[in-house]
Design an enzyme around this catalytic site. Sequence first.
Site, mmCIF file in Angstrom:
data_model
loop_
_atom_site.group_PDB
_atom_site.id
_atom_site.type_symbol
_atom_site.label_atom_id
_atom_site.label_comp_id
_atom_site.label_asym_id
_atom_site.label_seq_id
_atom_site.Cartn_x
_atom_site.Cartn_y
_atom_site.Cartn_z
ATOM 1 N N THR A 1 -3.073 2.352 1.280
ATOM 2 C CA THR A 1 -4.188 3.282 1.479
ATOM 3 C C THR A 1 -4.707 3.165 2.907
ATOM 4 O OG1 THR A 1 -4.810 3.110 -0.847
ATOM 5 C CG2 THR A 1 -6.499 3.940 0.665
ATOM 6 N N ALA B 1 2.621 -4.391 -0.454
ATOM 7 C CA ALA B 1 3.297 -5.517 -1.116
ATOM 8 C C ALA B 1 3.200 -5.464 -2.644
ATOM 9 C CB ALA B 1 2.718 -6.839 -0.618
ATOM 10 N N CYS C 1 -8.861 11.052 -15.713
ATOM 11 C CA CYS C 1 -10.254 11.238 -16.106
ATOM 12 C C CYS C 1 -11.092 11.416 -14.860
ATOM 13 C CB CYS C 1 -10.752 10.020 -16.864
ATOM 14 S SG CYS C 1 -10.304 10.020 -18.578
HETATM 15 C C1 LIG Z 1 0.164 2.770 -4.650
HETATM 16 C C2 LIG Z 1 0.353 3.824 -3.636
HETATM 17 C C3 LIG Z 1 -0.500 3.927 -2.538
HETATM 18 C C4 LIG Z 1 -1.686 3.030 -2.360
HETATM 19 O O1 LIG Z 1 -1.291 1.719 -2.058
HETATM 20 P P1 LIG Z 1 -2.342 0.515 -2.027
HETATM 21 O O2 LIG Z 1 -1.563 -0.597 -1.377
HETATM 22 O O3 LIG Z 1 -2.690 0.228 -3.442
HETATM 23 O O4 LIG Z 1 -3.496 0.930 -1.211
HETATM 24 C C5 LIG Z 1 -0.251 4.905 -1.619
HETATM 25 N N1 LIG Z 1 0.777 5.750 -1.750
HETATM 26 C C6 LIG Z 1 1.622 5.690 -2.790
HETATM 27 C C7 LIG Z 1 2.759 6.651 -2.887
HETATM 28 C C8 LIG Z 1 1.436 4.718 -3.763
HETATM 29 O O5 LIG Z 1 2.264 4.669 -4.801
#
Ligand SMILES: *Cc1c(COP(=O)(O)O)cnc(C)c1O
Length: 404
Positions: free
Chosen positions: A74, A202, A328
């Site tokens: 993110t 990770a 939701c």
């Molecule tokens: C899980 C995910 C994220 C977010 O990753 P985090 O490390 O949890 O912030 C972003 N993009 C995709 C495609 C994901 O599957």
Amino acid sequence: MKLPIYMDNHSTTPCDPRVVEAMLPYFTEKFGNSASRNHSFGWEAEEGVDRARKQIAKLINADSKEIVFTSGATESDNLALKGVFEMYREKGDHIITSSTEHRAVLDPLKSLEKKGANVTYLSVDKLGMVNPEDVRNAITDKTILISIMLANNEIGTINPIKEIGKIAKEKGVLFHCDATQGVGKIPVDVQDMGIDLMSFSAHKIYGPKGIGALYVRRKAPRVRLVPMIDGGGHERGMRSGTLPVPLIVGFGKAVELCEQEMAEETIRIKALRDRLQEGITSAMEEVYLNGHPTERLPGNLNISFAYVEGEALLMGVKEIALSSGSACTSATLEPSYVLRALGVGSDLAHSSIRFGIGRFTTAEEVEYTIDRMAKAVNHLREMSPLYEMAKEGIDLTTVQWAAH
Ligand SMILES: *Cc1c(COP(=O)(O)O)cnc(C)c1O
């Protein structure tokens, strides 16, 4: 077999015990700050970080200087999108993305729109794929960035990244890829794929939560970013803050294991997924695959069970951890925007379930899941007047429902 069963590996994965083992010394004996240059505690920590950086760079065919550690994908997505927009906004204000991106891409873009960005959201085909020619046609002389994901987190569809990268190069536009679901599971090569910035994390590949990376290309072209966090100038000034050494060491170990085991693991996970799909489709009627039949992540299966509410189905199989295609949001149950973007109708979108097979999923768990899904679906359908009408041959689309 132990209950509950975890079959939601797109949301997160358990830490591999070998990853935990590699991390442990860095909480206690090797606790130094990797930025401390004057003593062995710092050097030891720095060695751990350097090793991880090399392991991670190797997996994606990058240079270790091109890896910027963040708190997760993110943050990597935010840094890539906001950092590029701020740095290059003199050059242009146009960004191209797709409608099925993760919220970690769509939400920062929404916020950039408020700051004057002009964003094109490309639609995808009914299997969830972006057409590279649509990317080409959307490029204008104001386009500064293309952001397209490698593999979708709901339906597992894998985009033609190499073709998109080629177009980006031809047109001289930067290319960011959210590769969080793909890195470690399918081969990723930033050179071959023409990627300039790439986000990954990770905890989706059996590493710890709270650590991710942004690959930032250093030559041809050298990508520059305005940082979101200023401070001690860590990570080449792009992301300040003391590095979480244990998490980074764990990330490196997780990546190393993926690299070593990917070929074998893909075969095993895909076989379990194929058995799950075959078992479900032969045990019940009116089940529909969402996403691409072949160009999809090996562990992903997304299925709509007609005449059954996904949420109700999940309540019926509480001992299996799964995701439904509805989110939701406040008071209402919104069908997945990803499924809607494929043209899946609201009913079938509400009846979808995502199965995520992972490293620790067993054949026994797959068999149990097939059996439980079949029973739960049959039970819910027996109570469904709609299903009864459909079975009697009534075309539900022609039914005149009484108005309230
Ligand atoms: C899980 C995910 C994220 C977010 O990753 P985090 O490390 O949890 O912030 C972003 N993009 C995709 C495609 C994901 O599957």
